[in-house]
Motif scaffolding. Structure first.
Motif, PDB file in Angstrom:
ATOM      1  N   MET A 276       6.654  13.393 -10.963  1.00 61.55           N
ATOM      2  CA  MET A 276       5.331  13.997 -10.783  1.00 61.55           C
ATOM      3  C   MET A 276       5.170  14.410  -9.329  1.00 61.55           C
ATOM      4  SD  MET A 276       3.807  14.052 -13.720  1.00 61.55           S
ATOM      5  CE  MET A 276       2.085  14.282 -13.299  1.00 61.55           C
ATOM      6  N   ARG A 277       5.647  15.603  -9.013  1.00 59.99           N
ATOM      7  CA  ARG A 277       5.660  16.058  -7.632  1.00 59.99           C
ATOM      8  C   ARG A 277       4.339  16.740  -7.281  1.00 59.99           C
ATOM      9  NH1 ARG A 277      11.128  19.250  -6.367  1.00 59.99           N
ATOM     10  NH2 ARG A 277      10.042  19.410  -4.386  1.00 59.99           N
ATOM     11  N   SER A 278       3.457  15.983  -6.666  1.00 60.72           N
ATOM     12  CA  SER A 278       2.186  16.537  -6.219  1.00 60.72           C
ATOM     13  C   SER A 278       1.682  15.718  -5.052  1.00 60.72           C
ATOM     14  CB  SER A 278       1.154  16.530  -7.348  1.00 60.72           C
ATOM     15  OG  SER A 278       0.717  15.210  -7.626  1.00 60.72           O
ATOM     16  N   VAL A 279       0.789  16.304  -4.260  1.00 61.20           N
ATOM     17  CA  VAL A 279       0.212  15.586  -3.128  1.00 61.20           C
ATOM     18  C   VAL A 279      -0.580  14.378  -3.621  1.00 61.20           C
ATOM     19  CG1 VAL A 279      -1.397  15.746  -1.187  1.00 61.20           C
ATOM     20  CG2 VAL A 279       0.154  17.638  -1.672  1.00 61.20           C
ATOM     21  N   ALA A 280      -1.346  14.569  -4.700  1.00 63.62           N
ATOM     22  CA  ALA A 280      -2.170  13.480  -5.224  1.00 63.62           C
ATOM     23  C   ALA A 280      -1.307  12.291  -5.655  1.00 63.62           C
ATOM     24  CB  ALA A 280      -3.020  13.970  -6.387  1.00 63.62           C
ATOM     25  N   THR A 281      -0.215  12.566  -6.347  1.00 59.49           N
ATOM     26  CA  THR A 281       0.671  11.496  -6.801  1.00 59.49           C
ATOM     27  C   THR A 281       1.343  10.808  -5.621  1.00 59.49           C
ATOM     28  OG1 THR A 281       1.083  12.650  -8.879  1.00 59.49           O
ATOM     29  CG2 THR A 281       2.635  10.936  -8.270  1.00 59.49           C
ATOM     30  N   ALA A 282       1.725  11.584  -4.618  1.00 60.63           N
ATOM     31  CA  ALA A 282       2.355  11.009  -3.426  1.00 60.63           C
ATOM     32  C   ALA A 282       1.392  10.058  -2.714  1.00 60.63           C
ATOM     33  CB  ALA A 282       2.806  12.110  -2.481  1.00 60.63           C
ATOM     34  N   VAL A 283       0.140  10.480  -2.578  1.00 58.79           N
ATOM     35  CA  VAL A 283      -0.854   9.629  -1.924  1.00 58.79           C
ATOM     36  C   VAL A 283      -1.045   8.336  -2.710  1.00 58.79           C
ATOM     37  CG1 VAL A 283      -3.312   9.437  -1.340  1.00 58.79           C
ATOM     38  CG2 VAL A 283      -2.050  11.530  -0.787  1.00 58.79           C
ATOM     39  N   TYR A 284      -1.136   8.456  -4.027  1.00 62.47           N
ATOM     40  CA  TYR A 284      -1.304   7.271  -4.874  1.00 62.47           C
ATOM     41  C   TYR A 284      -0.128   6.307  -4.726  1.00 62.47           C
ATOM     42  CZ  TYR A 284      -0.551   4.463  -9.034  1.00 62.47           C
ATOM     43  OH  TYR A 284      -0.256   3.425  -9.869  1.00 62.47           O
ATOM     44  N   SER A 285       1.085   6.824  -4.868  1.00 60.95           N
ATOM     45  CA  SER A 285       2.255   5.935  -4.852  1.00 60.95           C
ATOM     46  C   SER A 285       2.467   5.330  -3.474  1.00 60.95           C
ATOM     47  CB  SER A 285       3.506   6.686  -5.316  1.00 60.95           C
ATOM     48  OG  SER A 285       3.835   7.748  -4.439  1.00 60.95           O
ATOM     49  N   GLY A 286       2.127   6.074  -2.409  1.00 60.99           N
ATOM     50  CA  GLY A 286       2.214   5.519  -1.066  1.00 60.99           C
ATOM     51  C   GLY A 286       1.228   4.383  -0.872  1.00 60.99           C
ATOM     52  N   ASN A 287       0.024   4.552  -1.404  1.00 58.21           N
ATOM     53  CA  ASN A 287      -0.990   3.500  -1.313  1.00 58.21           C
ATOM     54  C   ASN A 287      -0.526   2.235  -2.019  1.00 58.21           C
ATOM     55  OD1 ASN A 287      -3.737   2.239  -2.605  1.00 58.21           O
ATOM     56  ND2 ASN A 287      -4.074   3.060  -0.555  1.00 58.21           N
ATOM     57  N   VAL A 288       0.070   2.403  -3.204  1.00 59.16           N
ATOM     58  CA  VAL A 288       0.594   1.261  -3.951  1.00 59.16           C
ATOM     59  C   VAL A 288       1.709   0.581  -3.165  1.00 59.16           C
ATOM     60  CG1 VAL A 288       1.847   0.550  -6.021  1.00 59.16           C
ATOM     61  CG2 VAL A 288      -0.048   2.163  -6.206  1.00 59.16           C
ATOM     62  N   ALA A 289       2.633   1.371  -2.614  1.00 56.01           N
ATOM     63  CA  ALA A 289       3.751   0.796  -1.858  1.00 56.01           C
ATOM     64  C   ALA A 289       3.239  -0.012  -0.666  1.00 56.01           C
ATOM     65  CB  ALA A 289       4.697   1.897  -1.387  1.00 56.01           C
ATOM     66  N   GLY A 290       2.282   0.543   0.078  1.00 61.58           N
ATOM     67  CA  GLY A 290       1.737  -0.171   1.224  1.00 61.58           C
ATOM     68  C   GLY A 290       1.080  -1.477   0.824  1.00 61.58           C
ATOM     69  N   ALA A 291       0.305  -1.434  -0.237  1.00 62.38           N
ATOM     70  CA  ALA A 291      -0.384  -2.643  -0.708  1.00 62.38           C
ATOM     71  C   ALA A 291       0.611  -3.698  -1.186  1.00 62.38           C
ATOM     72  CB  ALA A 291      -1.355  -2.281  -1.832  1.00 62.38           C
ATOM     73  N   MET A 292       1.672  -3.273  -1.875  1.00 62.95           N
ATOM     74  CA  MET A 292       2.638  -4.232  -2.400  1.00 62.95           C
ATOM     75  C   MET A 292       3.506  -4.828  -1.291  1.00 62.95           C
ATOM     76  SD  MET A 292       2.018  -4.664  -5.544  1.00 62.95           S
ATOM     77  CE  MET A 292       0.288  -4.376  -5.137  1.00 62.95           C
ATOM     78  N   VAL A 293       3.801  -4.045  -0.268  1.00 63.24           N
ATOM     79  CA  VAL A 293       4.521  -4.602   0.875  1.00 63.24           C
ATOM     80  C   VAL A 293       3.653  -5.656   1.558  1.00 63.24           C
ATOM     81  CG1 VAL A 293       5.359  -4.089   3.203  1.00 63.24           C
ATOM     82  CG2 VAL A 293       6.035  -2.633   1.295  1.00 63.24           C
ATOM     83  N   ASN A 294       2.384  -5.356   1.743  1.00 69.90           N
ATOM     84  CA  ASN A 294       1.492  -6.353   2.339  1.00 69.90           C
ATOM     85  C   ASN A 294       1.400  -7.600   1.464  1.00 69.90           C
ATOM     86  OD1 ASN A 294      -0.580  -7.094   4.413  1.00 69.90           O
ATOM     87  ND2 ASN A 294      -1.844  -7.197   2.568  1.00 69.90           N
ATOM     88  N   LYS A 295       1.356  -7.409   0.156  1.00 71.03           N
ATOM     89  CA  LYS A 295       1.308  -8.548  -0.771  1.00 71.03           C
ATOM     90  C   LYS A 295       2.535  -9.443  -0.587  1.00 71.03           C
ATOM     91  CE  LYS A 295       1.017  -9.591  -5.770  1.00 71.03           C
ATOM     92  NZ  LYS A 295       2.321 -10.237  -5.944  1.00 71.03           N
ATOM     93  N   GLU A 296       3.710  -8.835  -0.404  1.00 69.75           N
ATOM     94  CA  GLU A 296       4.914  -9.632  -0.185  1.00 69.75           C
ATOM     95  C   GLU A 296       4.799 -10.452   1.099  1.00 69.75           C
ATOM     96  OE1 GLU A 296       8.694  -7.777  -0.416  1.00 69.75           O
ATOM     97  OE2 GLU A 296       8.588  -7.517  -2.603  1.00 69.75           O
ATOM     98  N   PHE A 297       4.285  -9.836   2.163  1.00 68.22           N
ATOM     99  CA  PHE A 297       4.105 -10.568   3.417  1.00 68.22           C
ATOM    100  C   PHE A 297       3.157 -11.757   3.210  1.00 68.22           C
ATOM    101  CE2 PHE A 297       5.313  -6.628   5.912  1.00 68.22           C
ATOM    102  CZ  PHE A 297       6.443  -7.195   6.494  1.00 68.22           C
ATOM    103  N   VAL A 298       2.067 -11.512   2.502  1.00 68.37           N
ATOM    104  CA  VAL A 298       1.089 -12.580   2.245  1.00 68.37           C
ATOM    105  C   VAL A 298       1.728 -13.744   1.506  1.00 68.37           C
ATOM    106  CG1 VAL A 298      -0.998 -13.169   0.974  1.00 68.37           C
ATOM    107  CG2 VAL A 298      -0.927 -11.056   2.310  1.00 68.37           C
ATOM    108  N   GLU A 299       2.504 -13.426   0.483  1.00 71.44           N
ATOM    109  CA  GLU A 299       3.146 -14.466  -0.328  1.00 71.44           C
ATOM    110  C   GLU A 299       4.188 -15.229   0.487  1.00 71.44           C
ATOM    111  OE1 GLU A 299       4.578 -12.150  -3.566  1.00 71.44           O
ATOM    112  OE2 GLU A 299       2.705 -12.326  -4.714  1.00 71.44           O
ATOM    113  N   GLU A 300       4.835 -14.541   1.428  1.00 67.79           N
ATOM    114  CA  GLU A 300       5.867 -15.176   2.247  1.00 67.79           C
ATOM    115  C   GLU A 300       5.282 -16.018   3.375  1.00 67.79           C
ATOM    116  OE1 GLU A 300       8.920 -11.404   1.571  1.00 67.79           O
ATOM    117  OE2 GLU A 300       8.028 -11.770   3.543  1.00 67.79           O
ATOM    118  N   GLN A 301       4.103 -15.630   3.850  1.00 75.04           N
ATOM    119  CA  GLN A 301       3.575 -16.235   5.061  1.00 75.04           C
ATOM    120  C   GLN A 301       2.414 -17.198   4.834  1.00 75.04           C
ATOM    121  OE1 GLN A 301       2.555 -12.702   7.243  1.00 75.04           O
ATOM    122  NE2 GLN A 301       4.692 -12.156   7.641  1.00 75.04           N
ATOM    123  N   PHE A 302       1.709 -17.093   3.717  1.00 74.73           N
ATOM    124  CA  PHE A 302       0.499 -17.906   3.530  1.00 74.73           C
ATOM    125  C   PHE A 302       0.850 -19.318   3.054  1.00 74.73           C
ATOM    126  CE2 PHE A 302      -3.249 -19.352   1.104  1.00 74.73           C
ATOM    127  CZ  PHE A 302      -4.202 -19.243   2.118  1.00 74.73           C
TER     128      PHE A 302
END
Length: 302
Positions: A276-302
């Motif tokens: 799904m090559r579109s700006v809207a999809t890219a923004v969505y998937s980037g937001n998910v990636a950022g949130a999930m990376v932060n979630k991993e840090f939280v799980e590793e550090q908390f």
């Protein structure tokens, strides 16, 4: 250029997906470096569509505003450079750039996009993203009820035709070689008055990227207002594959529903991992990636 060489996250690719991921991480106070070479795949495209609140805005304007907003977060930095290699180290990853810099991070997000392989047709590349397009959802409305071509063959051509036929009844498929369709597909074309032309294409006549005529090898030419094309592509960066990320049969980086690749600590978002090559999809998937990376840090550090 940043003097800091160590980060929580390095994001490779600073367009819509990469900036979206950086915003999510910046808002969680993660130390982030974005590395971007300044060559988005839609750099010729005059208008972005099908993105609510941004419909009709130039992609470059969206990216410029996004970058300004993201860099207001003090833990996010941006360098104009090209990432050329990556390696796994004890506490994360090291990314080397074209300017002989090396940066280290605990996790990576690839938002590197893909590179379309242009056919050797004179004038084609100059029209790509302007009037020679890939997506009916992104550009089809602008060519509604107009003379429209599809440069493709087989299943890709049939799929595009099914989508585009809802937008215009002036549709022609240009296979530029022997057609490869099943009998029932040919019957479907005939029932909808969709002509299939097998003659090889030699040139696209255009005016500043806007198609005027398709010229064939036999000298014939046909007028068009817009043309769709299904192009092969390659990954813009080979670093994910070099790190062991699985590449699917379709050529995308394999990710799960949270944009995680098959390598621990490595995520991907945008065109490199989605059909799904579109700006809207890219923004969505980037937001998910950022949130999930932060979630991993939280799980590793908390």
């Amino acid at each position: 250029m940043t003097d800091n060489m160590n980060f929580d996250v390095i994001i490779i690719g600073g367009s819509y997906a990469g900036l979206s991921a950086a915003m999510a991480l910046g808002r969680s106070l993660r130390e982030v470096l974005i590395i971007d070479s300044g060559l988005p795949c839609n750099r010729q495209t005059p208008h972005s569509h099908n993105f609510i609140t941004q419909d009709g805005v130039a992609p470059s304007a969206i990216a410029t505003e996004a970058k300004a907003q993201v860099l207001k977060y003090e833990t996010v930095q941006f360098v104009n450079d090209l990432a050329v290699s990556g390696e796994k180290v004890e506490n994360g990853f090291v990314i080397a750039t074209q300017s002989d810099r090396k940066y280290q991070a605990k996790k990576l997000i690839f938002a590197t996009g893909v590179s379309d392989t242009m056919p050797e047709i004179k004038g084609f590349a100059a029209c790509w993203g302007i009037s020679m397009v890939h997506c009916p959802y992104c550009h089809g409305y602008e060519f509604r009820n107009q003379k429209t071509g599809i440069i493709a063959n087989g299943e890709r051509a049939f799929h595009l035709a099914s989508l585009v036929s809802n937008l215009t009844d002036q549709l022609t498929i240009l296979t530029s070689g022997k057609a490869d369709f099943e009998p029932d597909q040919i019957e479907k074309f005939k029932s909808r008055n969709i002509e299939v032309i097998e003659t090889e294409i030699s040139e696209i006549i255009h005016n500043e990227g806007y198609v005027k005529h398709v010229v064939f090898e036999n000298g014939d030419k046909m007028p068009f207002d817009g043309v769709y094309a299904a192009l092969p592509f390659t990954q813009h960066s080979d670093i994910p594959a070099s790190l062991g990320c699985t590449i699917t049969e379709s050529g995308f980086i394999e990710v799960d529903g949270f944009q995680k690749t098959t390598v621990d600590g490595v995520f991907a978002s945008g065109d490199n991992s989605s059909m799904m090559r579109s700006v809207a999809t890219a923004v969505y998937s980037g937001n998910v990636a950022g949130a999930m990376v932060n979630k991993e840090f939280v799980e590793e550090q908390f």
